[in-house]
Write a protein that holds these residues in place. Sequence first.
Motif, PDB file in Angstrom:
ATOM      1  N   SER A 186     -22.364 -13.045 -19.503  1.00 55.35           N
ATOM      2  CA  SER A 186     -22.201 -11.594 -18.808  1.00 55.35           C
ATOM      3  C   SER A 186     -21.284 -10.705 -19.782  1.00 55.35           C
ATOM      4  O   SER A 186     -20.463 -11.476 -20.275  1.00 55.35           O
ATOM      5  CB  SER A 186     -21.477 -11.767 -17.393  1.00 55.35           C
ATOM      6  OG  SER A 186     -22.620 -12.342 -16.494  1.00 55.35           O
ATOM      7  N   TYR A 187     -21.573  -9.486 -19.872  1.00 52.17           N
ATOM      8  CA  TYR A 187     -20.628  -8.594 -20.905  1.00 52.17           C
ATOM      9  C   TYR A 187     -20.575  -7.337 -20.045  1.00 52.17           C
ATOM     10  O   TYR A 187     -21.194  -6.933 -19.025  1.00 52.17           O
ATOM     11  CB  TYR A 187     -21.566  -8.247 -21.899  1.00 52.17           C
ATOM     12  CG  TYR A 187     -21.834  -9.447 -22.830  1.00 52.17           C
ATOM     13  CD1 TYR A 187     -21.204  -9.714 -23.804  1.00 52.17           C
ATOM     14  CD2 TYR A 187     -23.175 -10.071 -22.533  1.00 52.17           C
ATOM     15  CE1 TYR A 187     -21.427 -10.724 -24.748  1.00 52.17           C
ATOM     16  CE2 TYR A 187     -23.122 -11.302 -23.424  1.00 52.17           C
ATOM     17  CZ  TYR A 187     -22.437 -11.608 -24.368  1.00 52.17           C
ATOM     18  OH  TYR A 187     -22.769 -12.924 -25.357  1.00 52.17           O
ATOM     19  N   LEU A 188     -19.104  -6.929 -20.231  1.00 55.30           N
ATOM     20  CA  LEU A 188     -18.551  -5.866 -19.689  1.00 55.30           C
ATOM     21  C   LEU A 188     -18.864  -4.520 -20.446  1.00 55.30           C
ATOM     22  O   LEU A 188     -18.554  -4.364 -21.776  1.00 55.30           O
ATOM     23  CB  LEU A 188     -17.073  -5.961 -19.413  1.00 55.30           C
ATOM     24  CG  LEU A 188     -16.295  -4.982 -18.700  1.00 55.30           C
ATOM     25  CD1 LEU A 188     -16.852  -5.111 -17.063  1.00 55.30           C
ATOM     26  CD2 LEU A 188     -14.908  -5.127 -18.866  1.00 55.30           C
ATOM     27  N   LEU A 189     -19.212  -3.524 -19.900  1.00 55.52           N
ATOM     28  CA  LEU A 189     -19.371  -1.970 -20.486  1.00 55.52           C
ATOM     29  C   LEU A 189     -18.731  -1.031 -19.763  1.00 55.52           C
ATOM     30  O   LEU A 189     -18.657  -1.403 -18.356  1.00 55.52           O
ATOM     31  CB  LEU A 189     -20.949  -1.784 -20.692  1.00 55.52           C
ATOM     32  CG  LEU A 189     -22.182  -2.795 -21.057  1.00 55.52           C
ATOM     33  CD1 LEU A 189     -23.339  -2.114 -21.200  1.00 55.52           C
ATOM     34  CD2 LEU A 189     -21.499  -3.197 -22.323  1.00 55.52           C
ATOM     35  N   PRO A 190     -18.334  -0.128 -20.126  1.00 48.01           N
ATOM     36  CA  PRO A 190     -17.968   1.328 -19.308  1.00 48.01           C
ATOM     37  C   PRO A 190     -19.114   1.577 -18.571  1.00 48.01           C
ATOM     38  O   PRO A 190     -20.412   1.542 -18.929  1.00 48.01           O
ATOM     39  CB  PRO A 190     -17.477   2.147 -20.433  1.00 48.01           C
ATOM     40  CG  PRO A 190     -17.151   1.436 -21.647  1.00 48.01           C
ATOM     41  CD  PRO A 190     -18.253   0.392 -21.733  1.00 48.01           C
ATOM     42  N   GLY A 191     -18.736   2.165 -17.287  1.00 48.33           N
ATOM     43  CA  GLY A 191     -19.852   2.768 -16.457  1.00 48.33           C
ATOM     44  C   GLY A 191     -20.648   3.978 -17.267  1.00 48.33           C
ATOM     45  O   GLY A 191     -19.721   4.417 -17.997  1.00 48.33           O
ATOM     46  N   ASP A 225     -13.674  15.999 -19.783  1.00 42.39           N
ATOM     47  CA  ASP A 225     -12.203  15.634 -19.794  1.00 42.39           C
ATOM     48  C   ASP A 225     -12.012  14.844 -18.525  1.00 42.39           C
ATOM     49  O   ASP A 225     -10.952  15.057 -17.702  1.00 42.39           O
ATOM     50  CB  ASP A 225     -11.545  16.824 -19.629  1.00 42.39           C
ATOM     51  CG  ASP A 225     -10.291  17.035 -20.025  1.00 42.39           C
ATOM     52  OD1 ASP A 225      -9.810  16.195 -20.648  1.00 42.39           O
ATOM     53  OD2 ASP A 225      -9.511  18.260 -19.671  1.00 42.39           O
ATOM     54  N   LEU A 226     -12.307  13.567 -18.775  1.00 47.90           N
ATOM     55  CA  LEU A 226     -12.247  12.783 -17.770  1.00 47.90           C
ATOM     56  C   LEU A 226     -11.782  11.366 -17.990  1.00 47.90           C
ATOM     57  O   LEU A 226     -12.229  10.953 -19.283  1.00 47.90           O
ATOM     58  CB  LEU A 226     -13.383  12.256 -16.708  1.00 47.90           C
ATOM     59  CG  LEU A 226     -13.926  13.289 -15.746  1.00 47.90           C
ATOM     60  CD1 LEU A 226     -15.058  12.954 -14.956  1.00 47.90           C
ATOM     61  CD2 LEU A 226     -12.662  14.049 -14.792  1.00 47.90           C
ATOM     62  N   PRO A 227     -10.608  10.508 -17.426  1.00 47.92           N
ATOM     63  CA  PRO A 227      -9.950   9.472 -18.121  1.00 47.92           C
ATOM     64  C   PRO A 227     -11.053   8.316 -17.719  1.00 47.92           C
ATOM     65  O   PRO A 227     -10.529   7.260 -17.201  1.00 47.92           O
ATOM     66  CB  PRO A 227      -8.765   9.456 -17.500  1.00 47.92           C
ATOM     67  CG  PRO A 227      -8.919  10.134 -16.122  1.00 47.92           C
ATOM     68  CD  PRO A 227      -9.928  11.273 -16.449  1.00 47.92           C
ATOM     69  N   VAL A 228     -12.288   8.105 -18.180  1.00 53.04           N
ATOM     70  CA  VAL A 228     -13.090   7.186 -17.823  1.00 53.04           C
ATOM     71  C   VAL A 228     -13.797   6.870 -19.444  1.00 53.04           C
ATOM     72  O   VAL A 228     -13.503   7.404 -20.379  1.00 53.04           O
ATOM     73  CB  VAL A 228     -14.084   7.445 -16.982  1.00 53.04           C
ATOM     74  CG1 VAL A 228     -13.317   7.568 -15.408  1.00 53.04           C
ATOM     75  CG2 VAL A 228     -14.857   8.579 -16.983  1.00 53.04           C
ATOM     76  N   TYR A 238      -6.702   4.640 -18.598  1.00 53.79           N
ATOM     77  CA  TYR A 238      -8.036   4.918 -18.125  1.00 53.79           C
ATOM     78  C   TYR A 238      -8.326   4.421 -16.893  1.00 53.79           C
ATOM     79  O   TYR A 238      -7.897   3.327 -16.503  1.00 53.79           O
ATOM     80  CB  TYR A 238      -9.047   4.753 -19.296  1.00 53.79           C
ATOM     81  CG  TYR A 238      -9.019   5.754 -20.510  1.00 53.79           C
ATOM     82  CD1 TYR A 238      -9.990   6.700 -20.722  1.00 53.79           C
ATOM     83  CD2 TYR A 238      -8.062   5.526 -21.146  1.00 53.79           C
ATOM     84  CE1 TYR A 238      -9.943   7.722 -21.534  1.00 53.79           C
ATOM     85  CE2 TYR A 238      -8.014   6.804 -22.486  1.00 53.79           C
ATOM     86  CZ  TYR A 238      -9.124   7.529 -22.352  1.00 53.79           C
ATOM     87  OH  TYR A 238      -9.037   8.311 -23.621  1.00 53.79           O
ATOM     88  N   ARG A 239      -9.334   4.959 -16.114  1.00 52.99           N
ATOM     89  CA  ARG A 239      -9.931   4.163 -14.802  1.00 52.99           C
ATOM     90  C   ARG A 239     -10.809   3.235 -15.229  1.00 52.99           C
ATOM     91  O   ARG A 239     -11.411   3.564 -16.030  1.00 52.99           O
ATOM     92  CB  ARG A 239     -10.624   5.339 -14.046  1.00 52.99           C
ATOM     93  CG  ARG A 239      -9.762   6.826 -13.912  1.00 52.99           C
ATOM     94  CD  ARG A 239      -8.389   6.658 -13.290  1.00 52.99           C
ATOM     95  NE  ARG A 239      -8.340   6.081 -11.817  1.00 52.99           N
ATOM     96  CZ  ARG A 239      -7.256   6.408 -11.072  1.00 52.99           C
ATOM     97  NH1 ARG A 239      -6.514   6.975 -11.440  1.00 52.99           N
ATOM     98  NH2 ARG A 239      -7.389   5.688  -9.747  1.00 52.99           N
ATOM     99  N   PHE A 240     -10.563   2.268 -14.261  1.00 53.94           N
ATOM    100  CA  PHE A 240     -11.444   1.273 -14.515  1.00 53.94           C
ATOM    101  C   PHE A 240     -13.032   1.502 -14.066  1.00 53.94           C
ATOM    102  O   PHE A 240     -13.070   0.954 -12.948  1.00 53.94           O
ATOM    103  CB  PHE A 240     -10.815  -0.064 -14.263  1.00 53.94           C
ATOM    104  CG  PHE A 240     -11.727  -1.588 -14.297  1.00 53.94           C
ATOM    105  CD1 PHE A 240     -11.725  -1.782 -15.859  1.00 53.94           C
ATOM    106  CD2 PHE A 240     -12.566  -1.918 -13.647  1.00 53.94           C
ATOM    107  CE1 PHE A 240     -12.631  -2.810 -16.112  1.00 53.94           C
ATOM    108  CE2 PHE A 240     -12.986  -3.137 -13.866  1.00 53.94           C
ATOM    109  CZ  PHE A 240     -13.298  -3.678 -15.173  1.00 53.94           C
ATOM    110  N   ASP A 241     -13.757   2.059 -14.536  1.00 54.43           N
ATOM    111  CA  ASP A 241     -15.233   2.293 -14.164  1.00 54.43           C
ATOM    112  C   ASP A 241     -15.984   1.457 -15.097  1.00 54.43           C
ATOM    113  O   ASP A 241     -15.862   1.655 -16.455  1.00 54.43           O
ATOM    114  CB  ASP A 241     -15.495   3.885 -14.263  1.00 54.43           C
ATOM    115  CG  ASP A 241     -14.979   4.774 -13.154  1.00 54.43           C
ATOM    116  OD1 ASP A 241     -14.040   4.125 -12.451  1.00 54.43           O
ATOM    117  OD2 ASP A 241     -15.130   5.632 -13.032  1.00 54.43           O
TER     118      ASP A 241
END
Length: 453
Positions: A66-71, A389-392, A399-402
């Motif tokens: 499994s691999y983690l990517l930003p939403g 302009d969002l911290p994701v 940054y937000r964890f999305d």
Amino acid sequence: MRGKVLLASGFHAPVAGEVDVLEDALIAVDGEGVILSVTRRGEADYDAVKARAVAEGRLERLPEGSYLLPGFVDCHVHAPQYPQLGGALDVSLEVWLQKYTFPLEARYADLAFAKRAYGLLVEDLIANGTTTTLYFATVHQDATRALVDTCLEKGQRALIGKVVMDNVESCPDYYRDASVDAALEGTRALIDYVRMHPDNAAGLVKPVVTPRFIPSCTDATLEGLGAIAGECGCHVQTHCSESDWEHGYVLSRHGMTDTESLDRFALLGRHTMLAHSNLLTASDMEKIRVREAAVAHCPLSNAYFAGAVFPLRAALEKGLHVGLGTDISGGPSASMLENCRAAVTVSRMLETGVDPAVDAATRANGQPARIDFRHAFHVATAGGAKALDLPVGQFSPGYRFDAIVIDTTAKAGSMRLWDEFDSGDGVLQKIVFTASKANIATVWVDGKTVSSR
């Protein structure tokens, strides 16, 4: 709410054209979903951070394979059009609007229909890994509020606008704002509803000033919307120079391009998202850069309705903010992965040309235009987030964890990795080009699980 430390390998792309590979990184997230730290294997405090997380019972590990990517950040969606996704794609834009789309959007006067459609849409987008969406709704106040409620209930980060369309020359009698005052007051009412919503204290959903496009709005309404945007400091979204018909209409009516006209109405600024923008002039592109506005690149939709390819590479090299959009339902897929692939494909066709009747040298564009999976992944994540302009969109402190988990071993999935062939960002390349909804195992927004298989 208790925080966690996630032990994961994955990828993010804070810079266009570059992929940052994370191998067994430790990502600490607080109870509010903010990333506190990212500790990489080999760093001096790696073992201590890991041991402390284990001792505190806060360590979570991604499964093998499994691999983690930003939403994904979808910068252009017409929420009410979801029921016609994959249909009505055999006509021109103006026919598509009048014959199919406006009648469908008018159905949202029925609140029960709106709730059912929006519930399915938001669930499906989340399951596809889309954690942030910029939505056009309809002219209806109650239905648009239902979309706000749905996103808050299901946990999707969203920016939502009540569509404004009051021009009797372009909008049907059965589907438009009744007057300039109605259009403006409806916009203000929606802004107030979003900002005062009892379940939106964290600002997961934001309001958006939303003139559908210049053809649908009177000058008085455009002027009023510009004033509202200035007063409230909200985002603005509209269509810009999408097709020959729409681009030509604005030139004829205003004697200037969409970009120039939006600017004179005070609708072009740092929080403006311009959908499509295929027919921008060099002057338009420079004005967008100076105003720090953004473009939502919709490669699949453009193939059906624009008749042109947005020069993504040129825009990125010029320093424009660019995100990726599915343009449901002008684009026939709700998958950001499929739109990543389309962005790569159309860029190559723009560079090489498409007319087989002429030789290759004549056929070619003459300027570098192609992008690769790295650029596409960037605009689908960090690029779209920066455009809004969002911290994701990236795994960085503050940054937000999305995020989403790609299970490359899912039996129903559409991808396969080979230990002897696939490593580094080559794994991400296979994810971008071959993964599907079935490979998306978990989706987080603000550190909370909003979808899991």
